[in-house]
Enzyme design. Structure first.
Site, mmCIF file in Angstrom:
data_model
loop_
_atom_site.group_PDB
_atom_site.id
_atom_site.type_symbol
_atom_site.label_atom_id
_atom_site.label_comp_id
_atom_site.label_asym_id
_atom_site.label_seq_id
_atom_site.Cartn_x
_atom_site.Cartn_y
_atom_site.Cartn_z
ATOM 1 N N SER A 1 -17.001 28.557 9.159
ATOM 2 C CA SER A 1 -15.634 28.535 9.540
ATOM 3 C C SER A 1 -14.661 27.159 9.794
ATOM 4 C CB SER A 1 -15.846 28.776 11.078
ATOM 5 O OG SER A 1 -16.727 28.002 11.887
ATOM 6 N N LYS B 1 -8.952 28.853 12.075
ATOM 7 C CA LYS B 1 -8.093 29.008 13.231
ATOM 8 C C LYS B 1 -6.663 29.445 12.921
ATOM 9 C CE LYS B 1 -10.703 28.502 17.005
ATOM 10 N NZ LYS B 1 -10.649 29.412 18.254
#
Length: 395
Positions: free
Chosen positions: A298, A47
């Site tokens: 991720s 992110k």
């Protein structure tokens, strides 16, 4: 609107800010599997890429108002770190049930945290309310072209690190990560397949694609809190419909097994969302035999207490931890005989409960519940068969 040039510009902007994460083979996880380790990214998740690119795009007037975001934890940390580095105030609305580690990390990066009862979508509504009340600049976690462009830099890196990649498997929550990766890859290597993965209990994008429009789920429930999103973004929905080849779903026990496998085999810690691509490959939701398959892990921001429960579930799924309940005669040596049978199978007893007064017990019998450490599912089947053959009923 998103362009390839925006993604390439984001890659330049992120040099020296975001890490170029490793892409390594993982043959013990399955044939042709490679891991793109965004769990090793600064802040512990991908992110940061989109968050920094978004903050960098703000005008001086937008920056002066301060930035607000909503997040289950990873976007929160990315925005907090990016805003602090650029001297901008940040306020983050997070679900009250977000992992404590993510909440505290967000505060440590310099943000003001507002905990909101409910899930991500409830935090999003509160962020929208505060934006109107205080005039903050809103940084959406996925439905924003600058955020998507930042995440798309992962796609550029994959093609640079593994030019002969055949398919890329990516987690989907709101869709920002896979939208950016798919856009970059399909424009530079159209033959490469891009496959999305969602948790069964939060499959909003999968259902939206099937119904041909963004749909909102009534509720979401998954250990993969990073992708627990009730409704995908309008922009990400359009990008996924155009550039993503397929979306599959995985169960909770499959996610847990993937987290455990990544720890044991790859020596890396993944959160639930990050482990979903590996789960999809491990449990044959994705065919990896055709060519080199990159799983985008991720993030790795998993709460330690959650990790403990996940490991237990993963061990159970792999047949390495099993609970067995049976009956023994209530007489001297009855329990000892049962324990000897178990010992002879090679299982290790973790816990045992011996109840003389239980609803399932007969007069003259006791109920025994054991949690056993076992080697695999075949070993569990062997233990059950041995107990049955010795007249120990399995309850």
């Amino acid at each position: 609107m998103l362009t390839l040039e925006m993604i390439q510009q984001a890659q330049e902007a992120l040099r020296g800010i975001a890490r170029r994460t490793p892409l390594d083979p993982a043959p013990k996880l399955g044939e042709n599997i490679y891991i793109k380790a965004e769990n090793l990214q600064l802040t512990g998740a991908f992110k940061l890429r989109g968050a920094y690119n978004k903050i960098l795009s703000l005008t001086p007037e937008e920056a002066s108002r301060g930035v607000i975001a909503c997040s289950a934890g990873n976007h929160a940390q990315g925005i907090a770190l990016s805003a602090t580095r650029l001297g901008i105030r940040s306020v983050i609305c997070m679900p009250a049930g977000a992992p404590i580690s993510k909440v505290e990390a967000t505060r440590a990066y310099g943000a003001e945290v507002v905990l909101v009862p409910g899930v991500y979508d409830d935090a999003a509504r509160e962020a929208e309310r505060l934006t109107k009340e205080h005039g903050y600049t809103f940084a959406h976690p996925f439905n924003d072209p600058y955020v998507i462009a930042g995440q798309g830099t992962i796609g550029l890196e994959i093609l640079e690190q593994l030019p002969d990649v055949s398919q890329v498997v990516v987690p989907i929550g709101g869709g920002g990560l896979i939208s950016g990766i798919a856009y970059a890859i399909k424009h530079l290597k159209p033959s490469c397949r891009v496959i999305g993965v969602q948790a069964e209990g939060a499959a909003s994008m999968e259902q939206s694609i099937r119904q041909g429009r963004p749909v909102e789920l009534g509720s979401v429930a998954t250990i993969a809190d990073g992708i627990a999103v009730k409704r995908p973004g309008d922009l990400t929905f359009q990008l996924c419909r155009e550039y993503v080849d397929e979306i599959v779903t995985v169960r909770e026990d499959e996610i847990a097994s993937a987290i455990l496998a990544l720890m044991e085999v790859q020596k890396t810690v993944a959160e639930g969302a990050g482990a979903t691509p590996v789960a999809a490959c491990m449990f044959k939701k994705v065919d990896t035999t055709a060519g080199k398959t990159v799983c985008v892990v991720s993030g790795g921001n998993v709460d330690v207490t959650t990790l403990s429960r996940v490991i237990t579930k993963g061990l159970s799924k792999a047949g390495r931890l099993v609970e067995i309940t049976t009956k023994v005669m209530d007489k001297p040596g009855g329990l000892l005989q049962l324990l000897q049978v178990v010992a002879d199978t090679g299982a290790n007893i973790v816990t045992i409960n011996h109840a003389r007064e239980a609803q399932l017990s007969d007069v003259g019998a006791c109920i025994v519940t054991m949690v056993l450490e076992t080697r695999n599912s075949a070993h569990v089947a062997q233990i059950r068969e041995e107990l049955s053959s010795r007249d120990y009923p399995l309850l």
